[in-house]
Design an enzyme around this catalytic site. Structure first.
Site, PDB file in Angstrom:
ATOM      1  N   GLU A 174       0.569  -1.291  -0.001  1.00 25.59           N
ATOM      2  CA  GLU A 174       0.316   0.173   0.199  1.00 25.59           C
ATOM      3  C   GLU A 174       0.631   0.994   0.153  1.00 25.59           C
ATOM      4  OE1 GLU A 174      -3.005  -0.116   2.651  1.00 25.59           O
ATOM      5  OE2 GLU A 174      -4.001  -2.154   1.577  1.00 25.59           O
ATOM      6  N   GLU A 293      -5.388  -8.703  -0.380  1.00 22.71           N
ATOM      7  CA  GLU A 293      -6.111  -8.638   1.050  1.00 22.71           C
ATOM      8  C   GLU A 293      -7.773  -7.876   0.503  1.00 22.71           C
ATOM      9  OE1 GLU A 293      -4.401  -5.368   3.302  1.00 22.71           O
ATOM     10  OE2 GLU A 293      -2.482  -5.611   3.246  1.00 22.71           O
TER      11      GLU A 293
END
Ligand code: AHR
Length: 503
Positions: A174, A293
């Site tokens: 991320e 995720e």
């Protein structure tokens, strides 16, 4: 009243063979996932290495093929060298992703040992937040190089003669998010990821690499981020990551159960961006997607540990409801519908932290509602996804129009001669009569119809009442001359298992 839906499935019309890694998961050094989850020396079920056997058993039953480690946000401040070598010499350090104290009792080698016991592969993430090329290539050398170099010999001196041979590696986590330690612009990240990937591959050319996509579809930089990062890394990476979390904090269940339409759109958009860059580069190579995720996360956005620098404080221990299990079922079906493009997917996470498996420190283990759709998909969803033609009534919700009341996918396991139909009836009041034409398979018989249903959408499993949300085998399905007639209870998850008896 009963609503009706029809489906035609033909064994000759396929989407793709399923990559088993779509049933992957994720364990981060976050909350009690590692400490108190998989590792708790002193627990009555712990082995000599401190691994909880009750946790291992629940995880083995899920047949998880790959687990992402060690983060997550955690990896962006992690020095992997702190987690190897004699435990007595490991440092206790302030951990800035979650504001905790990391004892480093569990590191790369312990996790590799544990993964072997769990029957899973490791998807290793490298730190591209505070670190870069050097730390990443040294880690590949430490883990994967047989011997005769500084880092591989160090591993051997730590008691690991055989290399771990980790195949799949994430280039950071991320990196677009301002909350990330060492967050970057797309150009900064793309350049670093490309150079890191090159060096990692020079150490071990057999590895597969995942570049970071956006941390969610709602990021302002979404789409541009993907296009820029891929433009800069295309030849060095195999996968682009997607992260997607959903919740029902508005308490609008019809809208919540329609969220798989968002996931569907997200997957389609990212695939389109990958194909755009492929076209631009006139490349033969296709980038695959790693949804590394995904989950229902109701406590998302709640602050980090209220008191700083605790060791493994309970964090994000969401208690999942029956309706959360239905949403997870819808997401699994959506992932399977995209089996041609989504080759890896990791439910985030696996134990204690936003997880299907819960443990009490020094106490028992129990399974959340969301464990069951995962278990069924991972057990019976192996083989080939079939194209299915579905005709069903639809509804409009706050954010979506034309939501089919049924979410469904069919999987054929040719080796076993078994056809499995996964289906969620999203209707909260009405049962659904579901007619399926499977005549192309010849004669079939019903093995079982598993149902997860509950009168209470908010029912949960807890330590003291672990069996409130439990599937049963005994749904109503009849099979006659290649025609299946099933009754899907309102708000239910269904697994209809059929055996081909004669072609
Ligand atoms: O899974 C929990 C966190 O969610 C991860 O650390 C991060 O990557 C994401 O924002």
């Amino acid at each position: 009243m009963t609503i009706r839906a029809n489906m035609l499935v033909d064994k000759n019309f396929t989407v793709s063979v399923i990559d088993p890694r779509v049933y992957g998961s994720f364990i981060e050094h976050l909350g009690r996932a590692v400490y108190g989850g998989i590792y708790e020396p002193g627990h009555p079920t712990a082995d000599a290495n401190g691994f909880r056997q009750d946790a291992l058993e629940a995880i083995r039953s899920l047949r998880v093929p790959i687990i992402r480690y060690p983060g997550g946000n955690f990896v962006s401040g992690y020095n992997w060298e702190d987690g190897v070598g004699p435990k007595s010499e490991r440092k206790r350090l302030l951990e800035l992703a979650w504001w905790t104290t990391e004892t480093n009792e569990v590191g790369t080698n312990e996790f590799a040992d544990w993964a072997k016991l769990a029957g899973t592969e490791v998807m290793m993430a490298v730190n591209l937040g505070t670190r870069g090329i050097d730390a990443a290539r040294n880690l590949v050398e430490y883990c994967n190089h047989p011997s005769g170099s500084y880092w591989s010999d160090l591993r051997i001196s730590h008691g690991y003669r055989d290399p771990h041979r980790f195949k799949t590696w994430c280039l950071g986590n991320e990196m677009d998010g301002p909350w990330q330690i060492g967050a970057k612009t797309a150009v900064e990240y793309g350049r670093l990821a490309n150079e890191t990937a090159k060096a990692m591959r020079w150490v071990d050319p057999t590895i597969e690499l995942v570049a970071c996509g956006s941390s969610s579809r709602s990021m302002p930089t979404f789409a541009d981020w993907e296009a820029t990062v891929l433009d800069l890394t295309y030849d060095q990476v195999d996968f682009l990551s997607l992260h997607a979390y959903y919740n029902n904090n508005e308490n609008d269940t019809p809208n919540f159960l329609a969220r798989s339409m968002d996931l569907d759109q997200f997957i389609q958009s990212v695939a389109a961006i990958c194909d755009y860059v492929q076209a631009k580069k006139r490349s033969k190579k296709k980038i695959m997607l790693s949804l590394d995720e995904w989950n229902v996360w109701n406590s998302i956005g709640s602050s980090r540990a209220s008191e700083r620098w605790q060791v493994a404080p309970p964090e994000f221990e969401d208690v999942y409801t029956h309706e959360d299990a239905l949403a997870v079922g819808c997401f699994l079906i959506t992932i399977l519908k995209h089996a041609d493009r989504v080759k890896m997917a990791c439910i985030a996470q696996l134990i204690n932290t936003i997880a299907p498996i819960m443990t009490e420190t020094d106490g028992p283990l129990w399974l959340q509602s969301t464990y069951y759709p995962l278990l069924h998909a991972s057990t019976f969803g192996r083989g080939t996804v079939l194209l299915s033609n579905v005709d069903a009534p639809k509804y409009d919700s706050k954010d979506y129009t034309d939501v089919p009341y049924i979410e469904t996918v069919s999987v054929f396991d040719e080796e076993q001669g078994q056809l499995t139909i996964f289906a969620v009836n999203r209707h909260l009041e009405e049962n659904m009569e579901f007619d399926i034409d499977v005549r192309s398979f010849g004669d079939l018989r019903l093995i079982e119809h598993i149902v997860l249903e509950n009168n209470d959408l908010k029912a949960t499993n807890t330590k003291t009442a672990p069996n409130r949300v439990l599937p049963k085998s005994g749904g109503h399905t009849k099979v006659d001359q290649g025609r299946v007639n099933a009754i899907l209870s309102r708000a239910s998850w269904n697994v209809i298992r059929l055996q081909v008896t004669k072609k």
